[in-house]
Design a protein around this motif. Structure first.
Motif, PDB file in Angstrom:
ATOM      1  N   GLU A   1      -8.203  -0.554   4.443  1.00  0.00           N
ATOM      2  CA  GLU A   1      -9.027  -1.070   5.379  1.00  0.00           C
ATOM      3  C   GLU A   1      -9.960  -2.300   5.042  1.00  0.00           C
ATOM      4  OE1 GLU A   1     -12.680   0.372   8.614  1.00  0.00           O
ATOM      5  OE2 GLU A   1     -11.573   1.901   7.275  1.00  0.00           O
ATOM      6  N   ASP A   2     -10.496  -2.222   3.922  1.00  0.00           N
ATOM      7  CA  ASP A   2     -11.239  -3.047   3.148  1.00  0.00           C
ATOM      8  C   ASP A   2     -10.503  -4.444   3.199  1.00  0.00           C
ATOM      9  OD1 ASP A   2     -13.501  -1.619   3.268  1.00  0.00           O
ATOM     10  OD2 ASP A   2     -13.539  -1.097   1.191  1.00  0.00           O
TER      11      ASP A   2
ATOM     12  N   ASP B   1      -3.775   1.790  -3.198  1.00  0.00           N
ATOM     13  CA  ASP B   1      -4.041   2.873  -2.685  1.00  0.00           C
ATOM     14  C   ASP B   1      -4.215   2.687  -1.024  1.00  0.00           C
ATOM     15  OD1 ASP B   1      -5.690   5.337  -1.601  1.00  0.00           O
ATOM     16  OD2 ASP B   1      -4.742   5.984  -3.571  1.00  0.00           O
ATOM     17  N   MET B   2      -3.926   3.664  -0.140  1.00  0.00           N
ATOM     18  CA  MET B   2      -4.066   3.414   1.094  1.00  0.00           C
ATOM     19  C   MET B   2      -5.418   3.700   1.293  1.00  0.00           C
ATOM     20  SD  MET B   2      -1.211   3.188   2.812  1.00  0.00           S
ATOM     21  CE  MET B   2      -1.897   3.595   4.437  1.00  0.00           C
ATOM     22  N   ASP B   3      -6.341   4.104   0.438  1.00  0.00           N
ATOM     23  CA  ASP B   3      -7.704   3.770   0.942  1.00  0.00           C
ATOM     24  C   ASP B   3      -8.281   2.770   0.834  1.00  0.00           C
ATOM     25  OD1 ASP B   3      -7.732   6.922   1.157  1.00  0.00           O
ATOM     26  OD2 ASP B   3      -8.624   7.133  -0.928  1.00  0.00           O
ATOM     27  N   GLU B   4      -7.622   1.690   0.022  1.00  0.00           N
ATOM     28  CA  GLU B   4      -8.217   0.139   0.076  1.00  0.00           C
ATOM     29  C   GLU B   4      -7.635  -0.371   1.000  1.00  0.00           C
ATOM     30  OE1 GLU B   4      -7.857  -1.263  -4.104  1.00  0.00           O
ATOM     31  OE2 GLU B   4      -6.453   0.581  -4.276  1.00  0.00           O
TER      32      GLU B   4
ATOM     33  N   SER C   1       0.479   5.898  -0.563  1.00  0.00           N
ATOM     34  CA  SER C   1      -0.540   7.035  -0.904  1.00  0.00           C
ATOM     35  C   SER C   1      -0.087   7.883  -2.027  1.00  0.00           C
ATOM     36  CB  SER C   1      -0.489   7.882   0.422  1.00  0.00           C
ATOM     37  OG  SER C   1       0.728   8.393   0.802  1.00  0.00           O
TER      38      SER C   1
ATOM     39  N   GLU D   1       0.217   8.348  -5.792  1.00  0.00           N
ATOM     40  CA  GLU D   1      -0.684   7.838  -6.915  1.00  0.00           C
ATOM     41  C   GLU D   1       0.228   7.397  -8.053  1.00  0.00           C
ATOM     42  OE1 GLU D   1      -1.632  12.305  -9.224  1.00  0.00           O
ATOM     43  OE2 GLU D   1      -3.295  11.102  -8.120  1.00  0.00           O
TER      44      GLU D   1
ATOM     45  N   ARG E   1      -0.850   7.166  12.983  1.00  0.00           N
ATOM     46  CA  ARG E   1      -2.262   7.261  12.378  1.00  0.00           C
ATOM     47  C   ARG E   1      -2.416   5.763  11.508  1.00  0.00           C
ATOM     48  NH1 ARG E   1      -3.336   7.856   7.496  1.00  0.00           N
ATOM     49  NH2 ARG E   1      -1.651   9.152   6.901  1.00  0.00           N
TER      50      ARG E   1
ATOM     51  N   LYS F   1      -4.681   2.673  13.193  1.00  0.00           N
ATOM     52  CA  LYS F   1      -5.932   1.964  12.435  1.00  0.00           C
ATOM     53  C   LYS F   1      -5.387   0.319  12.137  1.00  0.00           C
ATOM     54  CE  LYS F   1      -9.647   1.792  10.012  1.00  0.00           C
ATOM     55  NZ  LYS F   1     -10.574   2.240  10.752  1.00  0.00           N
TER      56      LYS F   1
ATOM     57  N   PHE G   1       0.742  -1.192   0.123  1.00  0.00           N
ATOM     58  CA  PHE G   1      -0.082   0.124  -0.050  1.00  0.00           C
ATOM     59  C   PHE G   1       0.869   1.118  -0.068  1.00  0.00           C
ATOM     60  CE2 PHE G   1      -2.392  -3.376   1.938  1.00  0.00           C
ATOM     61  CZ  PHE G   1      -3.779  -3.203   1.417  1.00  0.00           C
TER      62      PHE G   1
END
Length: 221
Positions: free
Chosen positions: A137-138, A132-135, A116, A118, A159, A163, A114
């Motif tokens: 958690e899922d 991407d870091m947004d992915e 951040s 792009e 942070r 998490k 992962f």
């Protein structure tokens, strides 16, 4: 049992494992603690004390069965666990770790990368596409990784670590210089400070010039 064993003994176990593996490759199947000590630069007494922390592996008059001891130490270290592992931060350092570290055989399975940035997302490293870091958690909810490798800047590490602990990660190989145990004392953390290692080498090189010769500590442990 591991809670009763000093960290100095635990840190020597990978070295025992490595040396025993080299012995097996060279066709050596039996060795005494004295012979092992001469190869490793430790005393025979130290080796016996270390191994006795985990049970009696040697036999009087025989020594150690190299293959059996190699397997036992691997089991003690947990190298047969195959912990699911993700890596956060696929910059120069993270990419080098992902590409050059042998995870299988050391107790880990690298399953996710992962970042951040792009410009990095979508790159394929070690046959794994960087997400991407947004992915994250899922991905963690679905795949339940046990361990995370943090190759992030210090300012982002807290942070991310918070998490990941919330998502069930319980072990960190931490390059970030952030003290994870400050907020999460009950997770396992191995901090990697390359700069500290380099400064320690600086001391050892300087110590070679001492009038009294190198100090006793100027050895591998």
């Amino acid at each position: 049992m591991s809670k009763q064993v000093s960290i100095s003994v635990i840190r020597r176990l990978p070295r025992y494992y490595r040396f025993l593996g080299e012995l097996l490759k060279n066709g050596i199947h039996r060795i005494s603690s004295r012979e092992l000590s001469s190869r490793m630069g430790l005393t025979a007494s130290q080796i016996r004390q270390d191994l006795n922390c985990f049970g009696g592996f040697g036999q009087q008059g025989y020594g150690y069965n190299v293959e059996a001891l190699y397997g036992e130490i691997g089991h003690i270290l947990g190298l047969d666990q195959n912990y699911k592992t993700i890596l956060i931060g696929v910059g120069n350092l993270g990419r080098a770790v992902a590409n050059h570290m042998t995870f299988d055989g050391r107790g880990y399975e690298l399953i996710g990368l992962f970042d951040s940035n792009e410009k990095v997302v979508g790159d394929v490293v070690r046959d794994i596409a960087v997400m991407d870091m947004d992915e994250m958690e899922d991905f963690c909810i679905k795949n339940k990784p046990d361990v995370a490798i943090l190759c992030t800047p210090r300012e982002a590490a807290q942070r991310i670590a918070d998490k990941l602990v919330e998502l069930g990660v319980r072990g960190f190989w931490n390059y970030s210089h952030y003290d994870i145990n400050m907020n999460h004392p009950h997770v396992a953390v191995e901090n990697v400070h390359l700069g500290d290692s380099l400064m320690t080498l600086c001391y050892k090189v300087k110590d070679l010039d001492s009038p009294d010769g190198p100090a006793e500590g100027n050895k591998n442990i």
